[in-house]
Enzyme design. Structure first.
Site: not given
Length: 245
Positions: A12-13, A62, A88, A140, A153, A157, A186
């Site tokens: 969505s973004r 998910v 993603n 990542s 995190y 990943k 990013i």
């Protein structure tokens, strides 16, 4: 990729939206899954339709295997057989390891890693049956080099890289490729909220001396999802300006 159906989780973004838009420009019809921001998802759908694609947004957690399978079924019922899956969707709950709660560790693993597993499991039967399919997981560089304050995190990943390589081996003979893209520093909502000192510290670790754009990641996904990458599988493509060499 004209007429192919792509499914992008967390679409969505940010990076997910950029990926969805690039796939639409490539000729795909695109479904995006989102966790909670309906307005952002609707805006993404409008942008996809403006790019000439059929588009669909579905709210989905998910980390719930049944919900993931139901979302895949809805996409295929509405748009057609999925040909490209981009995992993603991800969350962060940063904190030093000795202060991190079990709940925060588990929540990040559940969405970032288990969520990708759920989506892959739901899509694979169709991919294998049709002997074609592209899976691209967004990992990542944190999962490759570690990052203080991100035990959950980085673990999720790193696990995603292992998942990518394992599934790639399992389905390579069935015409299905499974690859990963590892973004570095990013430009996202998170970096937009950083103060100047933190931003400069992050940039100091990037040999190219600039922050990456979501489109940089989207371009890498576009390649891995295309016929041009038909002999590429089990790959982790870094998009990090040289942060991790």
């Amino acid at each position: 990729m004209n007429g192919k159906i792509a499914l992008v989780t967390g679409g969505s973004r940010g990076i997910g939206r950029a990926i969805a838009l690039q796939l639409a420009k490539d000729g795909c019809d695109v479904a995006v899954l989102y966790a909670g921001r309906r307005e952002a998802a609707d805006q993404t759908v409008s942008l996809l339709e403006a790019a000439g694609a059929r588009a669909l947004a579905i709210q989905c957690d998910v980390s719930d295997g049944e919900a993931a399978a139901a979302a895949v079924g809805e996409v295929e019922k509405t748009l057609g057989p999925i040909a490209i899956l981009v995992n993603n969707a991800g969350i962060i709950r940063d904190g030093l390891t000795m202060r991190m709660s079990s709940e925060d560790f588990r929540a990040v693993i559940d969405v970032n890693l288990t969520g990708a597993f759920h989506m892959i499991r739901a899509c694979l039967p169709g991919f294998v049956r049709r002997r074609a399919g592209r899976i691209v997981n967004i990992t990542s560089v944190s999962g490759m080099m570690g990052n203080p304050g991100q035990a959950n995190y980085a673990s999720s990943k790193a696990g995603l890289i292992g998942l990518t390589k394992t599934v790639a081996r399992e389905v390579a003979s069935r015409g299905v490729t499974v690859n990963a893209v590892a973004p570095g520093f990013i430009e996202t909502d998170m970096t937009a909220g950083m103060n100047e000192a933190a931003l400069q510290k992050g940039l100091s670790a990037v040999p190219m001396g600039r922050i990456g754009k979501p489109e940089d990641v989207a371009n890498a996904v576009s390649f891995l999802a295309s016929d041009a990458a038909g002999y590429v599988t089990g790959c982790v493509l870094k998009v990090d300006g040289g942060m991790y060499i």
